[in-house]
Design an enzyme around this catalytic site. Structure first.
Site, PDB file in Angstrom:
ATOM      1  N   GLU A  80      13.477   2.400 -26.994  1.00  0.00           N
ATOM      2  CA  GLU A  80      14.356   3.467 -27.221  1.00  0.00           C
ATOM      3  C   GLU A  80      15.932   2.708 -27.342  1.00  0.00           C
ATOM      4  O   GLU A  80      16.858   3.089 -28.431  1.00  0.00           O
ATOM      5  CB  GLU A  80      14.616   4.389 -26.438  1.00  0.00           C
ATOM      6  CG  GLU A  80      13.223   5.177 -26.113  1.00  0.00           C
ATOM      7  CD  GLU A  80      12.796   6.110 -27.354  1.00  0.00           C
ATOM      8  OE1 GLU A  80      13.846   6.327 -28.150  1.00  0.00           O
ATOM      9  OE2 GLU A  80      11.880   6.845 -27.256  1.00  0.00           O
ATOM     10  N   ARG A  84      17.882   2.998 -30.828  1.00  0.00           N
ATOM     11  CA  ARG A  84      19.222   3.873 -30.842  1.00  0.00           C
ATOM     12  C   ARG A  84      20.525   3.160 -30.605  1.00  0.00           C
ATOM     13  O   ARG A  84      21.465   3.611 -31.520  1.00  0.00           O
ATOM     14  CB  ARG A  84      18.889   5.110 -29.761  1.00  0.00           C
ATOM     15  CG  ARG A  84      17.753   5.827 -30.006  1.00  0.00           C
ATOM     16  CD  ARG A  84      17.548   7.025 -28.957  1.00  0.00           C
ATOM     17  NE  ARG A  84      16.442   7.434 -28.929  1.00  0.00           N
ATOM     18  CZ  ARG A  84      16.045   8.710 -28.572  1.00  0.00           C
ATOM     19  NH1 ARG A  84      17.079   9.497 -28.391  1.00  0.00           N
ATOM     20  NH2 ARG A  84      14.746   9.143 -28.394  1.00  0.00           N
ATOM     21  N   ASP A 213       3.158   4.883 -34.867  1.00  0.00           N
ATOM     22  CA  ASP A 213       3.964   5.080 -35.911  1.00  0.00           C
ATOM     23  C   ASP A 213       5.084   3.906 -36.506  1.00  0.00           C
ATOM     24  O   ASP A 213       4.834   3.277 -37.740  1.00  0.00           O
ATOM     25  CB  ASP A 213       4.835   6.216 -35.891  1.00  0.00           C
ATOM     26  CG  ASP A 213       5.836   6.323 -34.499  1.00  0.00           C
ATOM     27  OD1 ASP A 213       5.705   5.395 -33.852  1.00  0.00           O
ATOM     28  OD2 ASP A 213       6.186   7.487 -34.275  1.00  0.00           O
ATOM     29  N   GLU A 347      11.245  13.873 -38.383  1.00  0.00           N
ATOM     30  CA  GLU A 347      10.292  13.234 -39.488  1.00  0.00           C
ATOM     31  C   GLU A 347       9.940  14.035 -40.991  1.00  0.00           C
ATOM     32  O   GLU A 347       9.498  13.503 -42.060  1.00  0.00           O
ATOM     33  CB  GLU A 347       8.815  12.915 -38.832  1.00  0.00           C
ATOM     34  CG  GLU A 347       9.038  12.070 -37.733  1.00  0.00           C
ATOM     35  CD  GLU A 347       9.770  12.668 -36.499  1.00  0.00           C
ATOM     36  OE1 GLU A 347       9.896  13.654 -36.431  1.00  0.00           O
ATOM     37  OE2 GLU A 347      10.088  11.611 -35.556  1.00  0.00           O
ATOM     38  N   THR A 433      14.051   2.964 -37.650  1.00  0.00           N
ATOM     39  CA  THR A 433      13.349   4.246 -37.331  1.00  0.00           C
ATOM     40  C   THR A 433      14.251   5.204 -36.724  1.00  0.00           C
ATOM     41  O   THR A 433      13.500   6.260 -36.695  1.00  0.00           O
ATOM     42  CB  THR A 433      12.225   3.423 -36.625  1.00  0.00           C
ATOM     43  OG1 THR A 433      11.165   4.704 -36.318  1.00  0.00           O
ATOM     44  CG2 THR A 433      12.617   3.537 -35.031  1.00  0.00           C
TER      45      THR A 433
HETATM   46  C1  DMJ Z   1      12.891   9.002 -33.025  1.00  0.00           C
HETATM   47  O1  DMJ Z   1      13.699   8.374 -32.047  1.00  0.00           O
HETATM   48  C2  DMJ Z   1      12.419   7.830 -33.921  1.00  0.00           C
HETATM   49  O2  DMJ Z   1      12.552   8.324 -35.186  1.00  0.00           O
HETATM   50  C3  DMJ Z   1      11.183   7.331 -33.446  1.00  0.00           C
HETATM   51  O3  DMJ Z   1      10.777   6.248 -34.070  1.00  0.00           O
HETATM   52  C4  DMJ Z   1      10.241   8.411 -33.057  1.00  0.00           C
HETATM   53  N1  DMJ Z   1      10.786   9.575 -33.127  1.00  0.00           N
HETATM   54  C5  DMJ Z   1      12.061  10.025 -32.647  1.00  0.00           C
HETATM   55  C6  DMJ Z   1      12.323  11.341 -33.008  1.00  0.00           C
HETATM   56  O4  DMJ Z   1      11.387  12.195 -33.371  1.00  0.00           O
END
Ligand code: DMJ
Length: 449
Positions: A80, A84, A213, A347, A433
């Site tokens: 995370e 982020r 994912d 998403e 992501t």
């Molecule tokens: C986000 O923090 C990122 O997209 C992560 O890969 C998975 N999902 C959350 C948001 O839903």
């Protein structure tokens, strides 16, 4: 909507990781540890920049200059914090050219490196930023690390090496890739759990949603961000997607294409909201796919977009549930009460945006607009935006969290969906992501192994 989300956070949650828009105070979760690290500020920076909200961007930059400090006794999620914070800081650096963002990204990366000190080099899920002690989530199968976590570091770490000349970051992520390449894969599928002490898979559960994912996403994006020179990454992606198509992707009785989950040899006919990002991924990977299957993957992306739109359309609020089934006559609807929530996730909109960029079919803008209206109607409160607990109830209750990814991703993808393709063209930018855009690198054969 971005102004309302940001201004509310500025007023009631400034410096905290997230905002409680009903209680009108700061919020945090265990992924950020116990410390106030301004996650929303870092996650939102590039969205502010792209939207031309320059005063707000400057405000965020000042907070970062004066307050963002990683020498804290806090146990954070490596994944995370990478997607982020490091992703957010790097994107802010590339967009604005302000050195401070690069400096902070590198400082933070140094603090994450001890997480890789395991017998296999597969990192722990969590690390204490001060002591460097790492460990895994208590809930993970057999003490395992998670595929979508240790497999979603590549983009940011390659950029860190590119920007600093320090090969350590690159070597750490390439080591993970090499280790995975040597392992047996049941049915060609990657299980979500891998034990960092023994190097063995945990439970045989494969998912393109939560826990799996972004591992697949980063294989494709490693290739794209290398200006398509990292053919090893592309091949690994192609092989993984082929196995996923064979074992996990099915059509429901009603004709909806869905991606299920593989659990110990059994296909669970359930799809998560998180899995909906895969429509965009298939479209993004269409060009360059083997055996001239570009048309096939674009079509697959369109089918997933359609299914995910149905999951929104079949609710009362026109917002999608966290998970939905294709079983016993059920089609794209949630069954369990604890799967009916919507927490401002991006998403589905992410997939609309990629499909829009590749097809310019106006239905994707129409679907995006439906989502805008629903979010504004049901999630907007006076103190920001909140998730809702039941998308099938006309009288929903709020979860009282404004997630940082709402500003980083959901609102950014919506803005891009209604902008020109000239804004962040996909030939030049690859989105991490968490929707943080990083430029394609022209490495001219450079290698840091
Ligand atoms: C986000 O923090 C990122 O997209 C992560 O890969 C998975 N999902 C959350 C948001 O839903």
């Amino acid at each position: 909507m971005m102004k309302h989300a940001w201004d509310s956070y500025r007023q009631y949650g400034w410096g905290h990781n997230e905002l409680k828009p009903i209680a009108k105070k700061g919020h945090s979760t265990n992924i950020f540890g116990s410390s106030q690290m301004g996650a929303t500020i870092v996650d939102a920076l590039d969205t502010l920049y792209i939207m031309g909200l320059h005063d707000e961007f400057k405000d965020g930059q000042e907070w970062i200059e004066q307050n963002l400090d990683f020498s804290v006794n806090a146990e954070v999620s490596v994944f995370e914090v990478n997607i982020r914070f490091i992703g957010g800081l790097l994107a802010a650096y590339y967009l604005s050219g302000q050195e401070v963002f690069k400096v902070k990204a590198v400082q933070l990366a140094e603090k994450l490196l001890p997480a890789f000190n395991t017998p296999t080099g597969i990192p722990w899920a969590m690390v204490n930023l001060k002591s460097g002690v790492g460990r895994n989530w208590g809930w993970a199968s057999a003490g395992s690390s998670i595929l979508a976590e240790f497999g979603t570091l590549h983009m940011e770490f390659v950029h860190l090496t590119y920007l600093t000349g320090n090969p350590a970051y690159y070597q750490k992520v390439m080591h993970i890739r090499k280790l995975l390449a040597k392992m047996d894969r049941p049915n060609g599928l990657y299980p979500n759990y891998l034990n960092p002490r023994t190097g063995r898979w945990g439970q045989h559960h494969t998912s393109v949603g939560g826990l799996g994912d972004s591992f697949y996403e980063y294989l494709l994006k490693a290739w794209l961000m290398s200006d398509k020179t990292d053919t090893e990454a592309r091949k690994t992606y192609d092989d993984a997607i082929e196995a996923i198509e064979r074992h996990l992707i099915r059509k429901s009785n009603g004709g909806l294409t869905f991606i299920g989950e593989w659990k110990n040899g059994h296909l669970e006919r359930k799809m998560g909201h998180l899995t909906c990002f895969a429509g965009g991924m298939f479209a993004l990977g269409a060009d360059g796919s083997p055996d001239d299957k570009a048309g096939h993957y674009l079509q697959l992306g369109a089918e997933i977009a359609h299914t995910c739109h149905e999951s929104y359309d079949r609710t009362v609020l026109k917002l999608g549930p966290e998970a939905f089934k294709f079983d016993s006559g059920l089609e794209a609807v949630a069954v369990r009460q604890n799967e009916k929530y919507y927490i401002l996730r991006p998403e589905v909109i992410e997939t609309y945006w990629y499909m829009w960029r590749f097809t310019h079919d106006p239905k994707y803008r129409q679907w995006g607009w439906e989502a805008v209206q629903a979010i504004d109607k049901y999630c907007r409160v006076s103190g920001g935006f909140s998730g809702v607990k039941d998308v099938y109830s006309s009288n929903p209750t709020y979860d009282d969290v404004q997630q940082s990814f709402f500003l980083a991703e959901t609102l950014k993808y919506l803005y891009l969906l209604f902008s020109s393709d000239e804004l962040l063209p996909l030939e030049n930018w690859v989105f991490n992501t968490e929707a943080h855009p990083l430029p394609v690198l022209h490495l001219d054969g450079r290698c840091w192994m």
